[in-house]
Enzyme design. Structure first.
Site, PDB file in Angstrom:
ATOM      1  N   PHE A 164       0.809  -1.218   0.000  1.00 24.78           N
ATOM      2  CA  PHE A 164       0.000   0.000   0.000  1.00 24.78           C
ATOM      3  C   PHE A 164       0.844   1.270   0.000  1.00 24.78           C
ATOM      4  O   PHE A 164       0.365   2.334  -0.361  1.00 24.78           O
ATOM      5  CB  PHE A 164      -0.947   0.010   1.215  1.00 24.78           C
ATOM      6  N   CYS A 296       9.465   1.779   3.386  1.00 28.12           N
ATOM      7  CA  CYS A 296      10.346   0.662   3.742  1.00 28.12           C
ATOM      8  C   CYS A 296      11.773   1.147   3.932  1.00 28.12           C
ATOM      9  O   CYS A 296      12.607   0.425   4.456  1.00 28.12           O
ATOM     10  CB  CYS A 296      10.307  -0.404   2.665  1.00 28.12           C
TER      11      CYS A 296
HETATM   12  P1  NAD Z   1       1.491  -6.600   2.961  1.00 28.14           P
HETATM   13  O1  NAD Z   1       2.520  -7.657   3.026  1.00 28.14           O
HETATM   14  O2  NAD Z   1       0.384  -6.627   3.945  1.00 28.14           O
HETATM   15  O3  NAD Z   1       0.779  -6.599   1.519  1.00 28.14           O
HETATM   16  C1  NAD Z   1       1.531  -6.585   0.327  1.00 28.14           C
HETATM   17  C2  NAD Z   1       0.717  -7.262  -0.760  1.00 28.14           C
HETATM   18  O4  NAD Z   1       0.487  -8.621  -0.402  1.00 28.14           O
HETATM   19  C3  NAD Z   1      -0.644  -6.619  -0.999  1.00 28.14           C
HETATM   20  O5  NAD Z   1      -0.898  -6.589  -2.381  1.00 28.14           O
HETATM   21  C4  NAD Z   1      -1.584  -7.551  -0.271  1.00 28.14           C
HETATM   22  O6  NAD Z   1      -2.862  -7.592  -0.857  1.00 28.14           O
HETATM   23  C5  NAD Z   1      -0.911  -8.887  -0.394  1.00 28.14           C
HETATM   24  N1  NAD Z   1      -1.191  -9.771   0.751  1.00 28.14           N
HETATM   25  C6  NAD Z   1      -1.454  -9.399   2.022  1.00 28.14           C
HETATM   26  N2  NAD Z   1      -1.661 -10.486   2.787  1.00 28.14           N
HETATM   27  C7  NAD Z   1      -1.506 -11.561   1.987  1.00 28.14           C
HETATM   28  C8  NAD Z   1      -1.580 -12.969   2.209  1.00 28.14           C
HETATM   29  N3  NAD Z   1      -1.836 -13.479   3.400  1.00 28.14           N
HETATM   30  N4  NAD Z   1      -1.362 -13.781   1.166  1.00 28.14           N
HETATM   31  C9  NAD Z   1      -1.070 -13.283  -0.044  1.00 28.14           C
HETATM   32  N5  NAD Z   1      -1.002 -11.958  -0.307  1.00 28.14           N
HETATM   33  C10 NAD Z   1      -1.208 -11.112   0.698  1.00 28.14           C
HETATM   34  O7  NAD Z   1       2.266  -5.196   3.002  1.00 28.14           O
HETATM   35  P2  NAD Z   1       1.639  -3.748   3.103  1.00 28.14           P
HETATM   36  O8  NAD Z   1       1.114  -3.543   4.470  1.00 28.14           O
HETATM   37  O9  NAD Z   1       0.759  -3.466   1.950  1.00 28.14           O
HETATM   38  O10 NAD Z   1       2.956  -2.872   2.890  1.00 28.14           O
HETATM   39  C11 NAD Z   1       3.831  -2.520   3.916  1.00 28.14           C
HETATM   40  C12 NAD Z   1       4.987  -3.479   3.988  1.00 28.14           C
HETATM   41  O11 NAD Z   1       5.691  -3.484   2.758  1.00 28.14           O
HETATM   42  C13 NAD Z   1       6.022  -3.072   5.026  1.00 28.14           C
HETATM   43  O12 NAD Z   1       6.455  -4.225   5.683  1.00 28.14           O
HETATM   44  C14 NAD Z   1       7.135  -2.460   4.197  1.00 28.14           C
HETATM   45  O13 NAD Z   1       8.416  -2.493   4.794  1.00 28.14           O
HETATM   46  C15 NAD Z   1       7.088  -3.315   2.992  1.00 28.14           C
HETATM   47  N6  NAD Z   1       7.712  -2.660   1.862  1.00 28.14           N
HETATM   48  C16 NAD Z   1       8.941  -3.122   1.483  1.00 28.14           C
HETATM   49  C17 NAD Z   1       9.596  -2.501   0.443  1.00 28.14           C
HETATM   50  C18 NAD Z   1      10.941  -2.987  -0.001  1.00 28.14           C
HETATM   51  O14 NAD Z   1      11.386  -2.527  -1.023  1.00 28.14           O
HETATM   52  N7  NAD Z   1      11.589  -3.871   0.715  1.00 28.14           N
HETATM   53  C19 NAD Z   1       8.987  -1.422  -0.227  1.00 28.14           C
HETATM   54  C20 NAD Z   1       7.725  -1.003   0.183  1.00 28.14           C
HETATM   55  C21 NAD Z   1       7.100  -1.640   1.233  1.00 28.14           C
END
Ligand code: NAD
Length: 510
Positions: A164, A296
């Protein structure tokens, strides 16, 4: 272009708009009967209801992308590059529209949203150079009369699953190089702020990208698992939290796919005693609270070494009352709300847990009052944090900055390197030798020297170490070209028929 913007940020009481899929170059209403709410985090109002795809809907989208692939991969490099240039122009021209959608659904302030689009544009610009990026090697006369050369070819249908916190930029990290390399793409954006992806899909169509080459499937776990299991999806790029990244990597690779899964982070900013205190404090405040800490690459831990701690904490504290928190569309605001009410409450809970576990609460963001029912929490600062505390161990992903005090540089590096995450880290010092030593020792994928958020420029690649990345490839830059293509080596001979003979021996160079 046909304006199907699901949300207009200016509306004060928007009706909840249905947010559909984008498949085969058009909006496709969901048929699963499942959906989820989308909010304006600055007001707390529900502004949208997004469709959640079923396995059957994912199957149909993959089939559409698969059908588009042969013609897309056959398009000349010149034409694909030309299209990337057109996309670049349109995204640049409409950057304000995209930024407004980001602010409306994510909550980040408009200037930050524009910054997000600008960093995504850099990756599109990198992808415009795809003819040069796909150049292979050529060895003439590798053996007598034999030439050997390498080429790179697209994988087919690839998928991107995005978080998100960067609803436009992170998808651009993926689709720009993937499409430029000749793949067809399925984007599964975050269900919390999905509309920017639809807007960008329309721009791609307007730029001339053929229908079916770029598709957006909305959804949750069901959509993601269907993509991971689909035999026609060749590769998956994921960015999100660590537990999901790990499971995406495990399930995707188990199903024979190429997977890169970028996870969460806990980024440490080490401040040495010789650092410029004001510069370090400015950097810490900017990097900890920008985008409400929902980056992140946000700095979430300041490691104050030796006697820098007291003056540094004072300097950070002094700056906090000046951080203007409010709705993202207000030009005065520097920090917006958090993504959801639940996330806001979770972030706020770390202030109590920090205090209960022995930290000093220097600033409590719960004291902040913003009109309305938005998901706000103000800037928060915890001092005297230690590694056993939950506020240190967990990725808070909000505007709560922890300060850990260490006596020596070595202790600081140990802390950085013992942390399970390894996305980014930074050092603030005037000592070039210490900075170089830190760059040498730190177990993180991206290191800043007097730069708190060292996100690489687009012609390098982005990615962390340890629990911040599962897989071998980092995102965008040269590694993305490698990730989204297969290597092929051709050995070629055009013999004189007169010299042809049967030879059952193992081929050798002569
Ligand atoms: P999230 O892991 O909750 O969701 C990411 C994606 O996975 C979304 O599209 C979501 O719909 C999907 N998803 C969620 N739960 C799932 C499940 N159980 N099974 C399959 N798919 C699922 O992450 P978020 O809250 O949207 O984003 C924030 C996180 O992303 C933070 O941990 C942040 O550090 C990380 N992030 C990392 C980077 C990087 O480059 N390392 C960049 C941006 C964000």
């Amino acid at each position: 272009m046909s304006t199907t913007l699901p949300h207009e940020a200016e509306r004060s009481t928007p009706p909840a708009t249905r947010i559909n899929h984008w498949i085969g170059g058009q909006l496709v209403p969901g048929t699963s009967g499942r959906s989820g709410p989308v909010f304006n985090p600055a007001t707390g109002e529900q502004t949208g209801e997004v469709d959640f795809a079923s396995t059957e809907e994912i199957d149909r989208a993959v089939a559409v992308a698969k059908e588009a692939f042969p013609a897309w991969r056959a398009l000349s490099l010149a034409k694909r590059a030309e299209l990337m240039f057109s996309i670049r122009e349109l995204v640049h021209e409409r950057r304000e529209d995209i930024a407004r959608i980001l602010t409306a659904e994510h909550g980040k302030v408009l200037s930050d949203a524009l910054g997000e689009v600008a960093r995504g544009l850099e990756v599109i610009e990198f992808a415009c150079g795809v003819p040069a990026l796909l150049k292979g090697d050529f060895s003439e006369q590798a053996s007598t009369g034999v030439d050997v050369y390498s080429i790179r070819q697209p994988l087919g249908v690839v998928a991107g699953i995005t978080p998100f916190n960067f609803p436009a930029m992170v998808p651009m990290w993926m689709w720009a190089p993937a499409l430029a390399c000749g793949n067809c793409f399925l984007l599964k954006p975050s269900e919390k702020d999905p509309s920017a992806s639809l807007y960008v899909a329309e721009l791609l169509k307007e730029a001339g990208v053929p229908d079916g080459v770029f598709n957006v499937v909305m959804g949750d776990r069901v959509a993601v698992e269907s993509l991971l299991e689909h035999p026609d999806v060749a590769a998956v790029s994921f960015v999100g939290s660590t537990p999901i990244a790990r499971s995406i990597y495990e399930n995707g690779t188990k199903n024979g796919k190429r997977v890169q899964a970028l996870g969460g982070a806990k980024n440490h900013m080490v401040v040495l005693p010789d650092a410029d205190i004001d510069m370090a404090a400015d950097a810490a405040v900017s990097a900890a609270y920008g985008s409400a800490g929902e980056r992140c690459m946000a700095v979430s831990v300041v490691v104050a070494v030796g006697d820098v701690a007291d003056p540094l904490v004072d300097a950070i504290k002094e700056r906090l009352p000046n951080v203007k928190v409010g709705p993202g569309l207000d030009p005065q605001s520097e920090m917006g709300p958090l993504i959801t009410r639940e996330h806001r409450d979770k972030v706020a809970s770390y202030i109590d847990s920090g205090r209960d576990q022995g930290a000093t609460v220097v600033a409590d963001g719960r004291d902040l009052a913003v009109d309305g029912d938005g998901f706000f929490v103000g800037v928060s600062l915890l001092d005297n944090v230690t590694p056993e505390m939950d506020c240190y161990k967990d990725e808070i992903f909000g505007p709560v900055l922890s300060v850990v005090r260490t006596s020596t540089y070595d202790e600081a590096v140990e802390l950085v390197n013992d942390n399970p995450y390894g996305n980014g880290t930074a050092i603030f010092t005037r000592d070039g030798g210490a900075a170089r030593q830190f760059q040498f020792e730190a177990t993180a994928g991206m290191v800043g020297v007097n730069v708190p958020i060292p996100v690489p420029v687009a012609y390098y690649s982005f990615g962390g170490w340890k629990s911040s990345l599962f897989g071998d490839s980092h995102a965008y830059g040269p590694e993305s070209i490698h990730f989204y293509t297969h290597g092929k080596v051709v050995t070629s001979r055009w013999p004189d028929p007169a010299t042809s003979k049967v030879d059952l021996g193992f081929p050798q160079t002569r």
